[in-house]
Design a protein around this motif. Structure first.
Motif, PDB file in Angstrom:
ATOM      1  N   LYS A  99       0.303  16.885  -1.548  1.00  0.00           N
ATOM      2  CA  LYS A  99       1.265  16.570  -0.494  1.00  0.00           C
ATOM      3  C   LYS A  99       0.580  16.285   0.836  1.00  0.00           C
ATOM      4  O   LYS A  99       0.968  15.365   1.562  1.00  0.00           O
ATOM      5  N   GLU A 100      -0.452  17.056   1.164  1.00  0.00           N
ATOM      6  CA  GLU A 100      -1.144  16.869   2.445  1.00  0.00           C
ATOM      7  C   GLU A 100      -1.862  15.519   2.482  1.00  0.00           C
ATOM      8  O   GLU A 100      -1.825  14.808   3.480  1.00  0.00           O
ATOM      9  N   THR A 101      -2.514  15.181   1.386  1.00  0.00           N
ATOM     10  CA  THR A 101      -3.199  13.887   1.314  1.00  0.00           C
ATOM     11  C   THR A 101      -2.192  12.754   1.401  1.00  0.00           C
ATOM     12  O   THR A 101      -2.427  11.753   2.086  1.00  0.00           O
ATOM     13  N   TYR A 102      -1.063  12.912   0.721  1.00  0.00           N
ATOM     14  CA  TYR A 102      -0.011  11.889   0.776  1.00  0.00           C
ATOM     15  C   TYR A 102       0.462  11.687   2.206  1.00  0.00           C
ATOM     16  O   TYR A 102       0.554  10.549   2.682  1.00  0.00           O
ATOM     17  N   ALA A 103       0.743  12.789   2.921  1.00  0.00           N
ATOM     18  CA  ALA A 103       1.248  12.684   4.296  1.00  0.00           C
ATOM     19  C   ALA A 103       0.211  12.024   5.205  1.00  0.00           C
ATOM     20  O   ALA A 103       0.555  11.168   6.030  1.00  0.00           O
ATOM     21  N   ARG A 104      -1.067  12.423   5.051  1.00  0.00           N
ATOM     22  CA  ARG A 104      -2.119  11.857   5.896  1.00  0.00           C
ATOM     23  C   ARG A 104      -2.291  10.363   5.623  1.00  0.00           C
ATOM     24  O   ARG A 104      -2.346   9.550   6.562  1.00  0.00           O
ATOM     25  N   MET A 105      -2.320   9.989   4.354  1.00  0.00           N
ATOM     26  CA  MET A 105      -2.513   8.578   4.010  1.00  0.00           C
ATOM     27  C   MET A 105      -1.295   7.735   4.391  1.00  0.00           C
ATOM     28  O   MET A 105      -1.442   6.589   4.825  1.00  0.00           O
ATOM     29  N   LYS A 106      -0.118   8.307   4.273  1.00  0.00           N
ATOM     30  CA  LYS A 106       1.094   7.581   4.665  1.00  0.00           C
ATOM     31  C   LYS A 106       1.071   7.293   6.157  1.00  0.00           C
ATOM     32  O   LYS A 106       1.393   6.178   6.591  1.00  0.00           O
ATOM     33  N   GLU A 107       0.674   8.283   6.933  1.00  0.00           N
ATOM     34  CA  GLU A 107       0.591   8.094   8.394  1.00  0.00           C
ATOM     35  C   GLU A 107      -0.447   7.018   8.732  1.00  0.00           C
ATOM     36  O   GLU A 107      -0.209   6.179   9.604  1.00  0.00           O
ATOM     37  N   PRO A 162       0.813  -1.218   0.000  1.00  0.00           N
ATOM     38  CA  PRO A 162       0.000   0.000   0.000  1.00  0.00           C
ATOM     39  C   PRO A 162       0.850   1.274   0.000  1.00  0.00           C
ATOM     40  O   PRO A 162       0.501   2.251  -0.663  1.00  0.00           O
ATOM     41  N   LEU A 163       1.971   1.249   0.689  1.00  0.00           N
ATOM     42  CA  LEU A 163       2.840   2.424   0.726  1.00  0.00           C
ATOM     43  C   LEU A 163       3.460   2.683  -0.648  1.00  0.00           C
ATOM     44  O   LEU A 163       3.567   3.832  -1.078  1.00  0.00           O
ATOM     45  N   GLU A 164       3.825   1.621  -1.352  1.00  0.00           N
ATOM     46  CA  GLU A 164       4.389   1.769  -2.694  1.00  0.00           C
ATOM     47  C   GLU A 164       3.348   2.331  -3.661  1.00  0.00           C
ATOM     48  O   GLU A 164       3.648   3.199  -4.482  1.00  0.00           O
ATOM     49  N   ILE A 165       2.119   1.862  -3.555  1.00  0.00           N
ATOM     50  CA  ILE A 165       1.039   2.383  -4.392  1.00  0.00           C
ATOM     51  C   ILE A 165       0.802   3.852  -4.086  1.00  0.00           C
ATOM     52  O   ILE A 165       0.608   4.666  -4.991  1.00  0.00           O
ATOM     53  N   LEU A 166       0.846   4.214  -2.807  1.00  0.00           N
ATOM     54  CA  LEU A 166       0.668   5.609  -2.409  1.00  0.00           C
ATOM     55  C   LEU A 166       1.778   6.482  -2.993  1.00  0.00           C
ATOM     56  O   LEU A 166       1.513   7.565  -3.524  1.00  0.00           O
ATOM     57  N   LYS A 167       3.008   6.005  -2.943  1.00  0.00           N
ATOM     58  CA  LYS A 167       4.130   6.752  -3.521  1.00  0.00           C
ATOM     59  C   LYS A 167       3.949   6.949  -5.025  1.00  0.00           C
ATOM     60  O   LYS A 167       4.226   8.030  -5.560  1.00  0.00           O
ATOM     61  N   GLN A 168       3.483   5.921  -5.706  1.00  0.00           N
ATOM     62  CA  GLN A 168       3.266   6.025  -7.145  1.00  0.00           C
ATOM     63  C   GLN A 168       2.173   7.038  -7.463  1.00  0.00           C
ATOM     64  O   GLN A 168       2.294   7.822  -8.403  1.00  0.00           O
ATOM     65  N   ARG A 169       1.103   7.018  -6.688  1.00  0.00           N
ATOM     66  CA  ARG A 169       0.007   7.972  -6.906  1.00  0.00           C
ATOM     67  C   ARG A 169       0.487   9.401  -6.691  1.00  0.00           C
ATOM     68  O   ARG A 169       0.111  10.316  -7.421  1.00  0.00           O
ATOM     69  N   TYR A 170       1.313   9.610  -5.670  1.00  0.00           N
ATOM     70  CA  TYR A 170       1.848  10.951  -5.403  1.00  0.00           C
ATOM     71  C   TYR A 170       2.784  11.378  -6.532  1.00  0.00           C
ATOM     72  O   TYR A 170       2.744  12.521  -6.994  1.00  0.00           O
ATOM     73  N   ALA A 171       3.605  10.456  -7.007  1.00  0.00           N
ATOM     74  CA  ALA A 171       4.541  10.772  -8.091  1.00  0.00           C
ATOM     75  C   ALA A 171       3.801  11.107  -9.390  1.00  0.00           C
ATOM     76  O   ALA A 171       4.250  11.957 -10.158  1.00  0.00           O
TER      77      ALA A 171
END
Length: 91
Positions: free
Chosen positions: A76-84, A61-70
């Protein structure tokens, strides 16, 4: 045997003017058929190339999140919240 050759081979031979009888391009839709055949081959090559470039789909899930952000799908805020949430085990 001669009748067989006359009926099968003779229609595929030159008629003397340089044109070949019995060829697909001599039919009313021969050119369209040729285009459709080439398009079908190109489509299947494209699909096979696209599917061979895919990964096995076992990304974390973290890798998918990184890809979506890239890709710019999330900010950035959504990325940080979802990563946490992923790291803390929340859903």
């Amino acid at each position: 045997m001669n009748t067989f050759l006359a009926n099968t081979v003779a229609p595929m031979t030159s008629n003397g003017s340089g044109n070949w009888d019995g060829h697909m391009m001599n039919t009313p839709f021969g050119g369209l058929m040729m285009v459709l055949i080439v398009a079908a081959i190109a489509y299947f090559v494209f699909i096979s190339m696209r599917s061979s470039n895919r990964k096995d789909g076992n990304d974390s899930p973290l890798e998918i999140l990184k890809q979506r952000y890239a890709r710019g799908e999330i900010d950035k805020e959504t990325y940080a919240r979802m990563k946490e949430e992923i790291e803390n085990g929340k859903r």
